[in-house]
Design a protein around this motif. Structure first.
Motif, PDB file in Angstrom:
ATOM      1  N   GLY A   1      40.537  18.387 -54.780  1.00 13.28           N
ATOM      2  CA  GLY A   1      40.704  17.020 -55.243  1.00 13.28           C
ATOM      3  C   GLY A   1      42.016  16.441 -54.747  1.00 13.28           C
ATOM      4  O   GLY A   1      42.149  15.237 -54.578  1.00 13.28           O
ATOM      5  N   ALA A   2      42.980  17.325 -54.510  1.00 10.81           N
ATOM      6  CA  ALA A   2      44.309  16.845 -54.178  1.00 10.81           C
ATOM      7  C   ALA A   2      44.474  16.631 -52.683  1.00 10.81           C
ATOM      8  O   ALA A   2      44.631  17.574 -51.930  1.00 10.81           O
ATOM      9  N   ARG A   3      44.382  15.390 -52.278  1.00 12.41           N
ATOM     10  CA  ARG A   3      44.728  15.056 -50.907  1.00 12.41           C
ATOM     11  C   ARG A   3      46.169  14.584 -50.990  1.00 12.41           C
ATOM     12  O   ARG A   3      46.468  13.580 -51.643  1.00 12.41           O
TER      13      ARG A   3
ATOM     14  N   ASN B   1      49.621  20.786 -46.275  1.00 13.15           N
ATOM     15  CA  ASN B   1      48.935  21.911 -45.614  1.00 13.15           C
ATOM     16  C   ASN B   1      48.845  23.097 -46.562  1.00 13.15           C
ATOM     17  O   ASN B   1      47.840  23.802 -46.612  1.00 13.15           O
ATOM     18  N   TYR B   2      49.940  23.321 -47.289  1.00  6.50           N
ATOM     19  CA  TYR B   2      49.998  24.480 -48.174  1.00  6.50           C
ATOM     20  C   TYR B   2      48.961  24.367 -49.296  1.00  6.50           C
ATOM     21  O   TYR B   2      48.131  25.251 -49.485  1.00  6.50           O
ATOM     22  N   LEU B   3      48.999  23.230 -50.010  1.00  3.56           N
ATOM     23  CA  LEU B   3      48.074  23.076 -51.143  1.00  3.56           C
ATOM     24  C   LEU B   3      46.638  22.857 -50.673  1.00  3.56           C
ATOM     25  O   LEU B   3      45.696  23.316 -51.308  1.00  3.56           O
ATOM     26  N   GLY B   4      46.474  22.158 -49.545  1.00  4.43           N
ATOM     27  CA  GLY B   4      45.139  21.815 -49.083  1.00  4.43           C
ATOM     28  C   GLY B   4      44.463  22.935 -48.304  1.00  4.43           C
ATOM     29  O   GLY B   4      43.253  23.097 -48.362  1.00  4.43           O
ATOM     30  N   ALA B   5      45.241  23.711 -47.545  1.00  5.65           N
ATOM     31  CA  ALA B   5      44.616  24.696 -46.666  1.00  5.65           C
ATOM     32  C   ALA B   5      45.024  26.127 -47.004  1.00  5.65           C
ATOM     33  O   ALA B   5      44.189  26.969 -47.341  1.00  5.65           O
ATOM     34  N   LEU B   6      46.326  26.391 -46.952  1.00  6.34           N
ATOM     35  CA  LEU B   6      46.768  27.794 -47.023  1.00  6.34           C
ATOM     36  C   LEU B   6      46.409  28.501 -48.325  1.00  6.34           C
ATOM     37  O   LEU B   6      45.978  29.651 -48.311  1.00  6.34           O
ATOM     38  N   THR B   7      46.548  27.799 -49.456  1.00  5.40           N
ATOM     39  CA  THR B   7      46.230  28.473 -50.720  1.00  5.40           C
ATOM     40  C   THR B   7      44.745  28.852 -50.731  1.00  5.40           C
ATOM     41  O   THR B   7      44.360  29.884 -51.271  1.00  5.40           O
ATOM     42  N   ASN B   8      43.967  27.999 -50.079  1.00  2.00           N
ATOM     43  CA  ASN B   8      42.547  28.258 -49.954  1.00  2.00           C
ATOM     44  C   ASN B   8      42.232  29.474 -49.097  1.00  2.00           C
ATOM     45  O   ASN B   8      41.346  30.257 -49.410  1.00  2.00           O
TER      46      ASN B   8
ATOM     47  N   ILE C   1      49.993  15.806 -57.085  1.00  2.00           N
ATOM     48  CA  ILE C   1      50.842  16.919 -56.662  1.00  2.00           C
ATOM     49  C   ILE C   1      51.204  17.781 -57.875  1.00  2.00           C
ATOM     50  O   ILE C   1      51.061  19.003 -57.864  1.00  2.00           O
ATOM     51  N   TYR C   2      51.655  17.106 -58.936  1.00  2.00           N
ATOM     52  CA  TYR C   2      52.066  17.832 -60.138  1.00  2.00           C
ATOM     53  C   TYR C   2      50.892  18.652 -60.685  1.00  2.00           C
ATOM     54  O   TYR C   2      51.031  19.818 -61.065  1.00  2.00           O
ATOM     55  N   SER C   3      49.713  18.035 -60.650  1.00  2.00           N
ATOM     56  CA  SER C   3      48.522  18.703 -61.154  1.00  2.00           C
ATOM     57  C   SER C   3      48.162  19.910 -60.274  1.00  2.00           C
ATOM     58  O   SER C   3      47.873  21.000 -60.774  1.00  2.00           O
ATOM     59  N   ALA C   4      48.227  19.729 -58.961  1.00  2.00           N
ATOM     60  CA  ALA C   4      47.867  20.831 -58.053  1.00  2.00           C
ATOM     61  C   ALA C   4      48.844  22.004 -58.191  1.00  2.00           C
ATOM     62  O   ALA C   4      48.441  23.160 -58.148  1.00  2.00           O
ATOM     63  N   VAL C   5      50.114  21.686 -58.367  1.00  2.00           N
ATOM     64  CA  VAL C   5      51.111  22.757 -58.419  1.00  2.00           C
ATOM     65  C   VAL C   5      51.080  23.497 -59.757  1.00  2.00           C
ATOM     66  O   VAL C   5      51.250  24.710 -59.810  1.00  2.00           O
ATOM     67  N   THR C   6      50.849  22.741 -60.863  1.00  2.00           N
ATOM     68  CA  THR C   6      50.892  23.388 -62.179  1.00  2.00           C
ATOM     69  C   THR C   6      49.533  23.877 -62.645  1.00  2.00           C
ATOM     70  O   THR C   6      49.434  24.620 -63.613  1.00  2.00           O
ATOM     71  N   GLY C   7      48.466  23.419 -61.979  1.00  2.00           N
ATOM     72  CA  GLY C   7      47.126  23.801 -62.403  1.00  2.00           C
ATOM     73  C   GLY C   7      46.646  22.993 -63.609  1.00  2.00           C
ATOM     74  O   GLY C   7      45.585  23.268 -64.161  1.00  2.00           O
ATOM     75  N   LYS C   8      47.435  22.003 -64.043  1.00  2.00           N
ATOM     76  CA  LYS C   8      47.010  21.152 -65.167  1.00  2.00           C
ATOM     77  C   LYS C   8      46.116  20.028 -64.638  1.00  2.00           C
ATOM     78  O   LYS C   8      46.280  19.609 -63.491  1.00  2.00           O
ATOM     79  N   SER C   9      45.224  19.542 -65.476  1.00  2.00           N
ATOM     80  CA  SER C   9      44.373  18.421 -65.048  1.00  2.00           C
ATOM     81  C   SER C   9      45.233  17.159 -65.006  1.00  2.00           C
ATOM     82  O   SER C   9      46.300  17.093 -65.625  1.00  2.00           O
ATOM     83  N   THR C  10      44.739  16.141 -64.303  1.00  2.00           N
ATOM     84  CA  THR C  10      45.544  14.910 -64.207  1.00  2.00           C
ATOM     85  C   THR C  10      45.700  14.258 -65.590  1.00  2.00           C
ATOM     86  O   THR C  10      46.738  13.663 -65.872  1.00  2.00           O
ATOM     87  N   GLU C  11      44.677  14.415 -66.449  1.00  2.00           N
ATOM     88  CA  GLU C  11      44.795  13.852 -67.809  1.00  2.00           C
ATOM     89  C   GLU C  11      45.903  14.559 -68.583  1.00  2.00           C
ATOM     90  O   GLU C  11      46.683  13.922 -69.294  1.00  2.00           O
TER      91      GLU C  11
END
Ligand code: TRP
Length: 347
Positions: A197-199, A32-39, A260-270
Motif C-alpha cells: 500500500g505504501a508507495r 526502494n527499501y520499504l517497497g522492494a527489499l523488505t519484500n 511512511i510512519y505506518s510502513a515503518v511501525t507496522g501500524k495502520s494509517t488509522e
C-alpha cells in the motif's frame, strides 16, 4: 514413504524460482527499501522459493559514469542487499558481470528480439529523452539482456516494481517466441508486483515517487543517511497549510508521511491518525524522522561494516557467481543446441 511425505518431497524439488536484480546507481532509498527489499527478504525467508539476487552492473553501463563511482556503487549495492537481510546462505547473491552466461545469452536473445518491440519500451523512451547525447545500442537492447538474466535460471517469479513490469513482459514474449520456434526451452516468468500500500513519495514534491536519481537530496531518504540527516529532511518535508494529521485529498505531503510512519511501525494509517490526534505537523514530522532513523541506523551501520571489508564482499559474490553459473550454463547449453551452435565440452 507415505503419500504425504512423497508429496512433500516432490514439492521440495519443485520449489519455484524467484529472481530479482537491482541497478548499482546511487544509494538505495527508503522507497526502494520499504517497497522492494523488505519484500525480497520476506520471499527469501518464506522458504518457498529458490531465490537469486544480483547487482545489474552490466545494465549500469548503458549510462555514462565515473569508473571509480560505479565500482563503489556495485560494492555498496551488494553491501546493502546483505545489510537489509538478504542472506547468502539462503539465496544466491552475485554480480551479473561475474556470470558470463548473461552477456552470452543476451547476445543470442538480441537476435530474437524485434526492433519494433524494443522501440515501444517506456523506459527506453524516457532514458533516451534524458540522455539525448548518448542513446547507445545497449540502452536500446537493455530488455534483451534483462530477459537473459531472467530466462537463464528458468525463473518463475520476478518481484519488481511497476516500472519494470513491461520488461518482464517482454522477457516472457521473447521466451514464448523462442519456445515457439525450437520447442520448450525457457520457463515463462511472471512479474510479481507487490501490492504494498505504501508507495513512498518524494519529501520535497509528494506528487512524485521518491527516486534515487533525484538531484534534490532533501527529497529522498537513503539507507546511508545519518540520523541527523534523516531528522532534518523530515523536518523540511513539504506538507500543506492545514494542521491535522489526517489522510485527505490534496494533502499529498501528510498522506506520504502517514504512509511512511505506518510502513515503518507496522501500524495502520488509522492508528497513526489516532496516535497524533491533537498534535501538529511539527510533532508528527519529528516522530517520522525518529522512527525512520531507528529503522535505518542498523542497516547503515552494517553497510559501513561491509564496505570496510571488501574482501568479504568479494568472497560472497564469488561463491554466488559460481553457484549461479552452474544453473546458467545448463540453460545456455540447451540454447546452443537448439539454435545450432556447437555445445562446448565441459571437463
Ligand atoms: N532493470 C531493472 C531495474 O532497473 C534491473 C534488472 C536487471 C532486473 N535485470 C533484471 C530486475 C532481472 C529483475 C530481473 O530495476
Amino acid at each position: 514413504m507415505s503419500e504425504l511425505s512423497q508429496n512433500n518431497e516432490v514439492k521440495k524439488e519443485k520449489k519455484k524460482i524467484s529472481l530479482s536484480f537491482i541497478q548499482p546507481s546511487g544509494s538505495i532509498t527508503l522507497g526502494n527499501y520499504l517497497g522492494a527489499l523488505t519484500n525480497w527478504v520476506t520471499i527469501q525467508n518464506s522458504g518457498d522459493f529458490n531465490c537469486l539476487y544480483a547487482m545489474a552492473d552490466l545494465h549500469a553501463l548503458t549510462v555514462r559514469h565515473e569508473p571509480a563511482d560505479l565500482r563503489k556503487q556495485i560494492y555498496q549495492g551488494l553491501a546493502t542487499l546483505l545489510a537489509c537481510g538478504i542472506d547468502p546462505e539462503k539465496s544466491i547473491v552475485f554480480l551479473q558481470s561475474h556470470v558470463h552466461q548473461h552477456a552470452e545469452l543476451g547476445w543470442i536473445l538480441d537476435c530474437y528480439t524485434m526492433f519494433g518491440e524494443l522501440s515501444r519500451m517506456t523506459q527506453f523512451k524516457d532514458k533516451s529523452a534524458k540522455n539525448a547525447d548518448n542513446i547507445n545500442a545497449g540502452l536500446f537492447t537493455y530488455p534483451a539482456l534483462m530477459a537473459a538474466d531472467i530466462l537463464l535460471y528458468q525463473t518463475d517469479f520476478v518481484p519488481v516494481g511497476q516500472d519494470q513490469k513491461q520488461h518482464v513482459e517482454i522477457a516472457r514474449d521473447i521466451a514464448n517466441r523462442f519456445n515457439g520456434i525450437y520447442g520448450k526451452t525457457f520457463n515463462l516468468p511472471e512479474p510479481y508486483i507487490t501490492k504494498s500500500g505504501a508507495r513512498i513519495m518524494s519529501l520535497a514534491d509528494p506528487t512524485k515517487k521518491m527516486s534515487k536519481s533525484d538531484s534534490n537530496v532533501n527529497a529522498i531518504i537513503t539507507v546511508t543517511d545519518t540520523d541527523n540527516e534523516i531528522i532534518k529532511k523530515f523536518k523540511r518535508a513539504v506538507t500543506d497549510s492545514g494542521s491535522e494529521v489526517r489522510m485527505g485529498e490534496g494533502k499529498d505531503g501528510v498522506n506520504n508521511l502517514i504512509n511512511i510512519y505506518s510502513a515503518v511501525t507496522g501500524k495502520s494509517t488509522e492508528e497513526v491518525e489516532r496516535e497524533f490526534e491533537g498534535k501538529g505537523y511539527g510533532d508528527f514530522k519529528l516522530a517520522c524522522g525518529e522512527v525512520v532513523a531507528d529503522r535505518i541506523r542498523p542497516i547503515r551501520e552494517k553497510i559501513n561494516d561491509y564496505m570496510n571489508n571488501r574482501d568479504y564482499l568479494d568472497q560472497i559474490s564469488a561463491v554466488g557467481a559460481e553457484r549461479a553459473s552452474i544453473f546458467a550454463q545448463r540453460t545456455l547449453d540447451k540454447v546452443y543446441k537448439k539454435v545450432g551452435l556447437v555445445v562446448k565440452k565441459h571437463n
